[in-house]
Write an enzyme that holds these catalytic residues in place. Structure first.
Site, PDB file in Angstrom:
ATOM      1  N   HIS A   1       0.832  -1.209   0.000  1.00 18.09           N
ATOM      2  CA  HIS A   1       0.000   0.000   0.000  1.00 18.09           C
ATOM      3  C   HIS A   1       0.867   1.260   0.000  1.00 18.09           C
ATOM      4  O   HIS A   1       1.464   1.626   1.009  1.00 18.09           O
ATOM      5  CB  HIS A   1      -0.936   0.027   1.215  1.00 18.09           C
ATOM      6  CG  HIS A   1      -1.966   1.113   1.114  1.00 18.09           C
ATOM      7  ND1 HIS A   1      -3.292   0.861   0.875  1.00 18.09           N
ATOM      8  CD2 HIS A   1      -1.863   2.469   1.203  1.00 18.09           C
ATOM      9  CE1 HIS A   1      -3.957   1.997   0.819  1.00 18.09           C
ATOM     10  NE2 HIS A   1      -3.102   2.999   1.016  1.00 18.09           N
TER      11      HIS A   1
ATOM     12  N   HIS B   1       1.522   5.377  -2.143  1.00 18.30           N
ATOM     13  CA  HIS B   1       1.038   6.423  -3.057  1.00 18.30           C
ATOM     14  C   HIS B   1       2.245   7.025  -3.772  1.00 18.30           C
ATOM     15  O   HIS B   1       2.821   8.017  -3.327  1.00 18.30           O
ATOM     16  CB  HIS B   1       0.249   7.501  -2.302  1.00 18.30           C
ATOM     17  CG  HIS B   1      -1.032   6.982  -1.743  1.00 18.30           C
ATOM     18  ND1 HIS B   1      -2.243   7.125  -2.373  1.00 18.30           N
ATOM     19  CD2 HIS B   1      -1.291   6.264  -0.621  1.00 18.30           C
ATOM     20  CE1 HIS B   1      -3.192   6.536  -1.654  1.00 18.30           C
ATOM     21  NE2 HIS B   1      -2.634   6.010  -0.588  1.00 18.30           N
TER      22      HIS B   1
ATOM     23  N   GLN C   1      -9.517   9.152  -5.548  1.00 17.11           N
ATOM     24  CA  GLN C   1      -9.235   9.816  -4.257  1.00 17.11           C
ATOM     25  C   GLN C   1     -10.422  10.603  -3.706  1.00 17.11           C
ATOM     26  O   GLN C   1     -10.682  10.593  -2.503  1.00 17.11           O
ATOM     27  CB  GLN C   1      -8.033  10.759  -4.439  1.00 17.11           C
ATOM     28  CG  GLN C   1      -7.746  11.696  -3.281  1.00 17.11           C
ATOM     29  CD  GLN C   1      -6.668  11.181  -2.355  1.00 17.11           C
ATOM     30  OE1 GLN C   1      -5.559  10.877  -2.776  1.00 17.11           O
ATOM     31  NE2 GLN C   1      -6.988  11.065  -1.087  1.00 17.11           N
TER      32      GLN C   1
ATOM     33  N   HIS D   1      -9.297   1.610  -0.356  1.00 22.75           N
ATOM     34  CA  HIS D   1      -9.219   2.341   0.901  1.00 22.75           C
ATOM     35  C   HIS D   1     -10.593   2.167   1.532  1.00 22.75           C
ATOM     36  O   HIS D   1     -11.597   2.595   0.948  1.00 22.75           O
ATOM     37  CB  HIS D   1      -8.960   3.819   0.651  1.00 22.75           C
ATOM     38  CG  HIS D   1      -7.547   4.147   0.290  1.00 22.75           C
ATOM     39  ND1 HIS D   1      -6.954   3.714  -0.864  1.00 22.75           N
ATOM     40  CD2 HIS D   1      -6.604   4.875   0.952  1.00 22.75           C
ATOM     41  CE1 HIS D   1      -5.708   4.159  -0.902  1.00 22.75           C
ATOM     42  NE2 HIS D   1      -5.464   4.870   0.183  1.00 22.75           N
TER      43      HIS D   1
ATOM     44  N   GLU E   1     -11.401   4.108   6.429  1.00 23.22           N
ATOM     45  CA  GLU E   1     -10.259   4.787   7.072  1.00 23.22           C
ATOM     46  C   GLU E   1     -10.848   5.924   7.894  1.00 23.22           C
ATOM     47  O   GLU E   1     -10.821   7.087   7.521  1.00 23.22           O
ATOM     48  CB  GLU E   1      -9.253   5.306   6.042  1.00 23.22           C
ATOM     49  CG  GLU E   1      -7.977   5.817   6.702  1.00 23.22           C
ATOM     50  CD  GLU E   1      -6.958   6.359   5.718  1.00 23.22           C
ATOM     51  OE1 GLU E   1      -7.251   6.419   4.515  1.00 23.22           O
ATOM     52  OE2 GLU E   1      -5.856   6.729   6.157  1.00 23.22           O
TER      53      GLU E   1
ATOM     54  N   ASP F   1       2.298   3.365   2.905  1.00 24.89           N
ATOM     55  CA  ASP F   1       1.281   4.362   2.564  1.00 24.89           C
ATOM     56  C   ASP F   1       1.898   5.648   2.024  1.00 24.89           C
ATOM     57  O   ASP F   1       1.643   6.032   0.895  1.00 24.89           O
ATOM     58  CB  ASP F   1       0.367   4.649   3.763  1.00 24.89           C
ATOM     59  CG  ASP F   1      -1.012   5.191   3.359  1.00 24.89           C
ATOM     60  OD1 ASP F   1      -1.262   5.336   2.156  1.00 24.89           O
ATOM     61  OD2 ASP F   1      -1.828   5.461   4.248  1.00 24.89           O
TER      62      ASP F   1
HETATM   63 FE   FE2 Z   1      -3.528   5.115   1.211  1.00 29.04          FE
END
Ligand code: FE2
Length: 423
Positions: free
Chosen positions: A60, A62, A155, A213, A216, A312
């Site tokens: 995971h 970005h 996103q 995701h 969260e 992440d």
């Molecule tokens: Fe993430």
């Protein structure tokens, strides 16, 4: 004559004095006491009892945001909300070249740390798909030395963003590997559930994996993982779907979780917890006591689910720290989940090596005959010591080829009556 022999190595399962023989990029033998006399090779490495591990993998990340720290300004509060605002300020300034350069630089760091497989979410919210094109270029550039798997990540919410589903489909058509989502960020619970249905159906149609995701949040009523498990099971996607973060599970009622975890196990969901990020971003609305906000890692492992720890973020709008060191991630995960038993510490090592590789579908990952000859030689003699020291990487190999190497870290001491050095 073999291509490579690494002998006198310790393996993650605790076996010592092990020899690992490599031919044509594959491991052909793993035997106790295998020596250069018995197995002559073009390259021979005496591991001197140090730990030879499968490479690190990160399920995971970005990559489109990494190393953007300070652009256009630093996140002063260190909160999620300022991070989201900052990403909004940065997005109009992004160029494909700069995205590629930062991602390539991060991949250099990753290789130096023995991190050879990364699943990266890529923002598909903007119709230009600029980050998608940049990351596809990076994937191609790094393919000789790093497995980069991309997730189409809406996103701002696939339903909340005008044209969001169309953008995501176009990203998949361009060659993105995995369908992503963010149900808890949709406008309503119903929209969140609807997004999970739409995205799982898309993945079933395309024959791809799913990684969302999911939940969260510190809101115990954020239960999209239940919907994710349902559609996974309904569509026959068992073993292909990952729930990332799942932090609301931390705050859920135990009775509900006693129903939820068996449903997740039935759907063979995989789970990625992101301990560095969730310990800093969750619980921000709490005074005291403050919740830790990481999902229920030991309980999910006990139910037989595959659980990985992800990095992440590294030096981006949400997180100013990080270095691509998955042992730092494992170290934090171990502490947050209180996994200090001997078995728990070994599971934390697996959560940054074999478990994420399994989530990415890398079936030939591991130190055994027939597997790809990719491994990291660490300056440590056990997996627990590797986590304790965030051990120095002595050498990194992929498919039998050395990608990185460095001398052991030794500090000279100038103390009366004490040893000359400490390592
Ligand atoms: Fe993430």
């Amino acid at each position: 004559m073999l291509d490579l022999l690494i002998h006198h190595a310790t393996l993650p399962d605790g076996r010592t004095h092990m020899g690992v023989a490599v031919q044509h990029g594959r491991i052909v033998e793993v035997s106790l006491g295998l020596s250069p006399e018995q197995a002559p090779a073009a390259e021979v490495v005496d591991a001197q009892g140090q730990l030879l591990s499968p490479p690190f993998a990160d399920a995971h990340f970005h990559m489109d945001a990494t190393l953007s720290y300070g652009l256009p300004r630093v996140n002063q509060s260190g909160t999620l909300l300022e991070g989201i605002a900052l990403w909004g300020e940065l997005k109009p300034l992004l160029t494909e070249d700069a995205l590629v350069e930062r991602a390539l630089a991060y991949c250099d760091w990753a290789v130096a740390k023995g991190l050879l497989a990364i699943r990266s979410h890529v923002d598909t919210s903007d119709p230009s798909l600029l980050p998608v094109r940049a990351m596809l270029a990076v994937k191609q550039r790094v393919a000789p030395y790093l497995d980069l798997q991309l997730v189409a990540f809406p996103q701002d919410g696939v339903l909340r963003t005008p044209g969001g589903l169309d953008n995501l489909k176009r990203a998949m058509a361009l060659g993105v590997d995995v369908v992503g989502g963010i149900p808890h960020f949709e406008r309503t619970m119903q929209d969140g559930a609807e997004s999970v249905r739409l995205l799982c159906e898309l993945a079933a149609e395309l024959g791809t994996r799913v990684d969302m995701h999911c939940d969260e949040s510190d809101d115990p009523h954020s239960r999209h993982v239940e919907t994710l498990a349902f559609h996974t099971q309904r569509l026959g996607l068992q073993g292909r779907v990952t729930g990332s973060h799942l932090t609301s599970m931390h705050s859920m009622d135990n009775y509900y979780v006693s129903k939820l975890i068996p449903l997740m196990a039935e759907a063979r969901l995989s789970v990625v917890a992101n301990p560095l990020i969730n310990i800093t971003l969750q619980g921000r609305h709490d005074t005291y006591p403050k919740r830790r906000g990481m999902t229920r890692v030991p309980e999910l492992l006990a139910a037989g689910l595959t659980v990985a720890f992800g990095h992440d973020c590294v030096m981006d709008p949400w997180y100013s720290l990080g270095s691509g060191d998955m042992l730092e991630v494992a170290h934090m995960g171990l502490h947050v989940a209180q996994m200090t038993s001997q078995a728990g510490m070994r599971q934390c090592f697996e959560a940054v090596t074999t478990a994420p590789a399994q989530i990415l579908g890398l079936d030939d990952w591991g130190i055994a005959p027939g597997k790809q000859a990719s491994f990291v030689l660490l300056q440590a003699t056990s997996v627990v010591e590797a986590i304790r020291l965030r051990a120095h990487r002595l050498a990194v190999y992929r498919k039998g080829v050395k990608l990185a190497s460095s001398a052991p870290v030794v500090t000279a001491l100038h103390l009366e009556g004490r040893p000359f050095s400490v390592s």
